[in-house]
Design an enzyme around this catalytic site. Structure first.
Site, mmCIF file in Angstrom:
data_model
loop_
_atom_site.group_PDB
_atom_site.id
_atom_site.type_symbol
_atom_site.label_atom_id
_atom_site.label_comp_id
_atom_site.label_asym_id
_atom_site.label_seq_id
_atom_site.Cartn_x
_atom_site.Cartn_y
_atom_site.Cartn_z
ATOM 1 N N TRP A 120 0.816 -1.208 0.000
ATOM 2 C CA TRP A 120 0.000 0.000 0.000
ATOM 3 C C TRP A 120 0.849 1.257 0.000
ATOM 4 O O TRP A 120 1.854 1.347 0.718
ATOM 5 C CB TRP A 120 -0.902 -0.015 1.233
ATOM 6 C CG TRP A 120 -1.552 1.297 1.482
ATOM 7 C CD1 TRP A 120 -1.035 2.368 2.169
ATOM 8 C CD2 TRP A 120 -2.833 1.737 0.997
ATOM 9 N NE1 TRP A 120 -1.913 3.419 2.150
ATOM 10 C CE2 TRP A 120 -3.021 3.063 1.453
ATOM 11 C CE3 TRP A 120 -3.840 1.123 0.250
ATOM 12 C CZ2 TRP A 120 -4.187 3.792 1.158
ATOM 13 C CZ3 TRP A 120 -4.992 1.854 -0.014
ATOM 14 C CH2 TRP A 120 -5.148 3.168 0.436
ATOM 15 N N MET A 121 0.402 2.250 -0.749
ATOM 16 C CA MET A 121 1.018 3.580 -0.716
ATOM 17 C C MET A 121 -0.103 4.604 -0.621
ATOM 18 O O MET A 121 -1.189 4.377 -1.160
ATOM 19 C CB MET A 121 1.812 3.813 -2.000
ATOM 20 C CG MET A 121 2.232 5.257 -2.221
ATOM 21 S SD MET A 121 3.293 5.484 -3.649
ATOM 22 C CE MET A 121 2.180 5.113 -4.987
ATOM 23 N N ASN A 122 0.141 5.740 0.068
ATOM 24 C CA ASN A 122 -0.768 6.870 -0.099
ATOM 25 C C ASN A 122 0.005 8.184 -0.279
ATOM 26 O O ASN A 122 0.803 8.293 -1.205
ATOM 27 C CB ASN A 122 -1.906 6.919 0.929
ATOM 28 C CG ASN A 122 -1.469 6.912 2.380
ATOM 29 O OD1 ASN A 122 -0.920 5.923 2.854
ATOM 30 N ND2 ASN A 122 -1.730 7.987 3.099
ATOM 31 N N ASP A 123 -0.183 9.167 0.569
ATOM 32 C CA ASP A 123 0.269 10.541 0.291
ATOM 33 C C ASP A 123 1.744 10.630 -0.117
ATOM 34 O O ASP A 123 2.601 10.036 0.530
ATOM 35 C CB ASP A 123 0.118 11.416 1.544
ATOM 36 C CG ASP A 123 -1.285 11.418 2.120
ATOM 37 O OD1 ASP A 123 -1.501 12.139 3.100
ATOM 38 O OD2 ASP A 123 -2.145 10.704 1.584
ATOM 39 N N GLN A 139 3.877 7.712 1.868
ATOM 40 C CA GLN A 139 3.249 6.890 2.901
ATOM 41 C C GLN A 139 3.207 5.460 2.385
ATOM 42 O O GLN A 139 2.676 5.202 1.297
ATOM 43 C CB GLN A 139 1.829 7.389 3.163
ATOM 44 C CG GLN A 139 1.776 8.842 3.617
ATOM 45 C CD GLN A 139 2.127 8.978 5.079
ATOM 46 O OE1 GLN A 139 1.294 8.786 5.947
ATOM 47 N NE2 GLN A 139 3.381 9.317 5.366
ATOM 48 N N TRP A 147 -4.002 0.188 3.959
ATOM 49 C CA TRP A 147 -3.388 1.225 4.798
ATOM 50 C C TRP A 147 -3.103 0.698 6.185
ATOM 51 O O TRP A 147 -3.901 -0.005 6.777
ATOM 52 C CB TRP A 147 -4.335 2.425 4.868
ATOM 53 C CG TRP A 147 -3.794 3.604 5.613
ATOM 54 C CD1 TRP A 147 -3.012 4.593 5.127
ATOM 55 C CD2 TRP A 147 -4.022 3.936 6.996
ATOM 56 N NE1 TRP A 147 -2.726 5.524 6.099
ATOM 57 C CE2 TRP A 147 -3.346 5.138 7.273
ATOM 58 C CE3 TRP A 147 -4.732 3.324 8.036
ATOM 59 C CZ2 TRP A 147 -3.342 5.747 8.513
ATOM 60 C CZ3 TRP A 147 -4.737 3.934 9.283
ATOM 61 C CH2 TRP A 147 -4.045 5.129 9.511
ATOM 62 N N ARG A 246 -2.690 17.963 11.412
ATOM 63 C CA ARG A 246 -1.716 17.157 10.696
ATOM 64 C C ARG A 246 -1.303 17.758 9.350
ATOM 65 O O ARG A 246 -1.923 18.682 8.851
ATOM 66 C CB ARG A 246 -2.244 15.741 10.478
ATOM 67 C CG ARG A 246 -3.596 15.657 9.775
ATOM 68 C CD ARG A 246 -4.083 14.203 9.750
ATOM 69 N NE ARG A 246 -5.380 14.075 9.098
ATOM 70 C CZ ARG A 246 -6.552 14.215 9.714
ATOM 71 N NH1 ARG A 246 -6.586 14.496 11.002
ATOM 72 N NH2 ARG A 246 -7.690 14.088 9.037
ATOM 73 N N ASP A 334 -11.141 16.319 3.747
ATOM 74 C CA ASP A 334 -11.352 14.989 4.323
ATOM 75 C C ASP A 334 -12.760 14.454 4.054
ATOM 76 O O ASP A 334 -12.952 13.301 3.690
ATOM 77 C CB ASP A 334 -11.104 15.107 5.828
ATOM 78 C CG ASP A 334 -11.096 13.771 6.537
ATOM 79 O OD1 ASP A 334 -10.885 13.757 7.752
ATOM 80 O OD2 ASP A 334 -11.291 12.735 5.860
#
Lengths: 636, 196
Positions: A120-123, A139, A147, A246, A334
């Site tokens: 998994w990858m995000n930001d 991420q 995640w 954050r 969000d």
């Protein structure tokens, strides 16, 4: 609102995260509830998996599906929400999943978009340039295709296209980030130092800001990072909840010589960009004023703030201000999982920002991308003097699919961002020019005329890795000018009106059983300044039932001296479409079952009723970027 | 403008200086290969001979390694360092030359192609080869090897892109050609280093 989004086929009641429980009290009860819910989720998943297997053996049993799905609906919540970040998964109510083959899954991997080898990858995080190398952090979950256990992955490239994987830069190994090394940004100091501010999820599940810096600045690869021993450097202020604080931005320097950093937050339903000042990135002072806020937009994640030149064509370093400069304020919203931005003026005297058009303020106006796109982050490239933008593209298939295929998410091709001098109201994005180094065979098609209701195959050898530049002119069949009210994207490419849709059919098979149209729909046929709708239709992109298939689109200004134009990058399961020179961009994810490998085709189509279209295209097949681990031990 | 500030620091060669440069480069290329006995140390000459036999351009390799004193003990690492530094010197010189051509030309197409080549050479001279040299000194041969192949790619990019016509094309063609051969030699020595 300009964007039109019609979710097709699948109900996704859980994509909008349920309202968060009151965090300031009932923590213990929440933990118990959390444990119970977690076990229920596990139980539900086990039941679901068993049922899916049974379905395949016995044939579909609708009753079972419905009972199970409502059970799953009640109990499962998208990943990430309990931890206090935006939802990171598609939890789809139906358990019917396509019978994927390995070949279909393998085909989905992109050839020239950045993605890790697995999981998994995000930001995107801390993008920067250092000693001849572009760096990307991201991420990353080293353990699974969903995640969780978030670390900072790391990769480098000479040219933003050919990436080499490096070892993980940071892992969650301190109390101040033990529950996740979350999103952060790099600030390049004039003396060459690099300050990395990032959000840590602490052992107490509080969101704090931490400082890290390279262990060895003379290492071009910046392999090792040191976390400041006395982290965190920032904790949530008293009026902000511990899970609403954050994603620190790149810092910029003010008139008083102090650095400013902005961090997203929320109070009730108002999204905020807070400002902190510092000289050493260790001691911070919170400004009394926030940079900006917009009621009703909810939590602002991944706030990005940068100047653009309104006269020149180059990017600007983050601290630049003055006449001839506007500032972009961007937030990842969000609640809707959309990246929004607005152009405005930065008042350096009190660190506030005011939008040019309050009706199109951050979160209620323009989007950075009108498709599947989130958590974007920009940086200044000092070599080519440009502002470069990264964006995270999540999957639109299910978590189950991701776990089966062993990976999830890609990054966009980095985009150069400039101010649109012609409209004055938006930015332009285009893929960095280095993408052209991937071009192999090119085909040119001039002045193809298509009558209403026609589809024309374009004779190219392979259609899964393409760079397409297309221009369109319309030829009305009657003599009268056609003028309709704002037409939107309709129900997709099958929805015919007088002046559209027309454009390209990408990732299509010969029988058009699967196809992803990228098209224009016009509201009037005059040559004045007008608007058109630029759309991407995923509704027939795949026969797989569990995949999310949306019609994405945006209204795009078309000036009187402009032809309709689009640039489309096709790379297996991702399609990036740039309308009117990047005035509006749409990113799509597609998971075809038939239109893969040699069976994928590209077509031109005109589904309008009252116009011919004349199209000119340049199409290049693109090579793979051969993204692979850094060859430390081998010679090439 | 950072991308061209490096170029502006380099002084523009006067024509006589250019001739001198060319002669220097030429002298490195066309020096007759020494017999090992000429050096007085048989082992050193043999050593260089052995290395150069394993590279694709023996004469070029011999000329370069002989004309640059190897550290007291001739070893593979020293030879690699010599090659990389020689590459750097030649690449810097070529960049200088390209900048000079850009100033002189009024042909827009030619200027564009030259600018592209300058953009290929600047990272080579500023980062890639210096980092390769550092890496060799520190024993990070994999990284050094990657840098050398990077340099080869950039030189090749310039070569491919440069489709101008006339005498200038052939001048740049020669320089690119020599550099590509030098890179070939350097890459081969890197391979030997990695084999251990």
């Amino acid at each position: 609102m300009e964007a039109t989004q019609h979710a097709q086929l699948l109900r996704n009641p859980l994509l909008d995260a349920p309202p968060r429980a009151d965090k300031t009290s009932h923590r213990r009860r929440r933990r118990r509830v959390l444990t119970i819910l977690c076990s229920v989720i596990v139980l539900a998943s086990v039941v679901a998996i068993i049922l899916v297997r049974n379905q395949r053996e016995e044939g579909r049993s609708k009753e079972k599906t419905e009972t199970t799905s409502s059970f799953r609906e009640r109990s499962s919540v998208p990943r990430g929400v309990y931890e206090g970040v935006s939802a990171k998964s598609n939890v789809v109510s139906e358990n019917v999943s396509y019978n994927w083959t390995n070949a279909m899954f393998s085909w989905q991997r992109t050839a020239f978009h950045f993605q890790p080898q697995r999981n998994w990858m995000n930001d995107p995080d801390g993008p920067l340039y250092h000693m001849g190398w572009y760096h990307l952090f991201y991420q990353y979950n080293p353990d699974s295709a969903v995640w969780g256990n978030i670390t900072w992955g790391h990769a480098v490239s000479r040219d933003l296209i050919h990436w080499l994987y490096l070892p993980l830069a940071m892992v969650p190994d301190r109390p101040f980030d033990i529950n996740g090394v979350w999103t952060g940004s790099a600030t390049m100091l004039p003396d060459g130092k690099i300050m990395m501010l990032y959000t840590g999820d602490t052992d107490k599940k509080v969101q704090v800001q931490n400082l890290a810096h390279p262990a060895n600045l003379s290492d071009p690869l910046l392999l090792d990072w040191i976390k400041y021993a006395r982290n965190p450097v920032l904790v949530p202020p008293t009026n902000i909840a511990p899970k609403d604080f954050r994603d620190p931005s790149t810092a910029w320097i003010g008139l008083d010589g102090r650095w400013r950093v902005t961090i997203g937050a929320k109070i009730n339903k108002t999204g905020f960009a807070l400002v902190y000042t510092t000289t050493d990135f260790i001691h911070f002072k919170k400004n009394a004023h926030h940079l900006h806020s917009v009621p009703g937009t909810g939590m602002w994640e991944c706030v990005d703030f940068y100047p653009v030149s309104i006269n020149g064509s180059k990017g600007l370093p983050t601290s630049v201000n003055g006449p001839g400069v506007k500032h972009v304020l961007k937030a990842s919203i969000d609640d809707t999982k959309v990246d929004h931005y607005a152009l405005g003026t930065y008042f350096v005297e009190n660190d506030t920002w005011v939008p040019d058009n309050p009706k199109e303020d951050v979160g209620i106006g323009l989007r950075v991308d009108y498709g599947r796109y989130y958590a974007s982050k920009s940086f200044y490239d000092p070599v080519k003097e440009r502002r470069v933008l990264w964006g995270w593209i999540n999957e639109t298939d299910t978590e189950n699919d991701d776990l089966k295929k062993g990976w999830a998410s890609v990054q966009t091709i980095p985009r150069e961002v400039t101010f649109d001098k012609k409209t004055g109201t938006n930015i332009l994005q285009r893929p960095v020019e280095e993408i052209e180094s991937l071009r192999l065979r090119g085909s040119e098609f001039e002045g193809i005329v298509l009558k209403p209701g026609s589809v024309l195959p374009l004779n190219i050898s392979s259609a899964t890795q393409l760079d397409i530049i297309a221009e369109f002119e319309i030829e009305p069949l009657g003599s009268e000018e056609i003028d309709e009210d704002s037409v939107g994207c309709g129900g997709g490419a099958i929805d015919r009106i007088a002046l559209g849709p027309f454009g390209l059919l990408t990732i299509a098979d010969d029988t058009l059983s699967e196809l992803t149209p990228i098209f224009f729909r016009l509201s009037n046929s005059s040559h004045q300044n007008s608007t058109a709708f630029f759309c991407a239709d995923e509704t027939r992109s795949s026969k797989a039932p569990e995949v999310k298939k949306t019609v994405y689109g945006a209204e795009v200004p078309v000036l009187s001296d402009e032809k309709l134009s689009m640039r489309v990058l096709v790379d297996h399961s991702i399609i990036e479409s740039f309308g009117q020179g990047g005035r509006r961009v749409i990113t799509s994810r597609v998971y075809p079952t038939e239109a893969i490998y040699g069976a994928a085709r590209l077509f031109l189509f005109n589904n309008a009723t009252a116009i011919n279209i004349k199209a000119s295209l340049k199409i290049w097949e693109l090579n793979s970027a051969f993204i692979r681990p850094f060859p430390f031990d081998q010679s090439l | 403008m950072r991308s061209f500030s490096f170029a502006s620091v380099l002084s523009y060669s006067t024509s006589s200086f250019q001739v001198l440069h060319l002669l220097l480069v030429a002298s490195l290329l066309f020096r007759p290969t020494h017999q090992s006995s000429d050096l007085g140390t048989t082992s050193k000459g043999d050593f260089i001979d052995q290395i150069c036999r394993k590279t694709p351009f023996y004469d070029l390799c011999m000329a370069t390694l002989h004309s640059n004193p190897l550290t007291p003990k001739p070893d593979l690492k020293g030879a690699a360092l010599v090659m990389v530094n020689n590459l750097l010197a030649n690449a810097s010189d070529t960049l200088n030359y390209i900048e000079g051509l850009i100033k002189q030309t009024s042909d827009q197409q030619l200027e564009q192609a030259l600018a592209f080549c300058a953009e290929s050479y600047i990272p080579i001279v500023k980062y890639i080869l210096p980092q390769a040299a550092d890496a060799v000194s520190q024993g990070r041969f994999g990284f050094a090897s990657y840098c050398v192949s990077d340099a080869a790619k950039e030189i090749s990019n310039c070569d491919k892109k440069f489709s101008g016509s006339g005498q200038n094309k052939s001048l740049l063609e020669d320089r690119n050609g020599i550099l590509q051969k030098l890179v070939g030699v350097a890459a081969a020595i890197m391979k030997l280093l990695l084999k251990g």
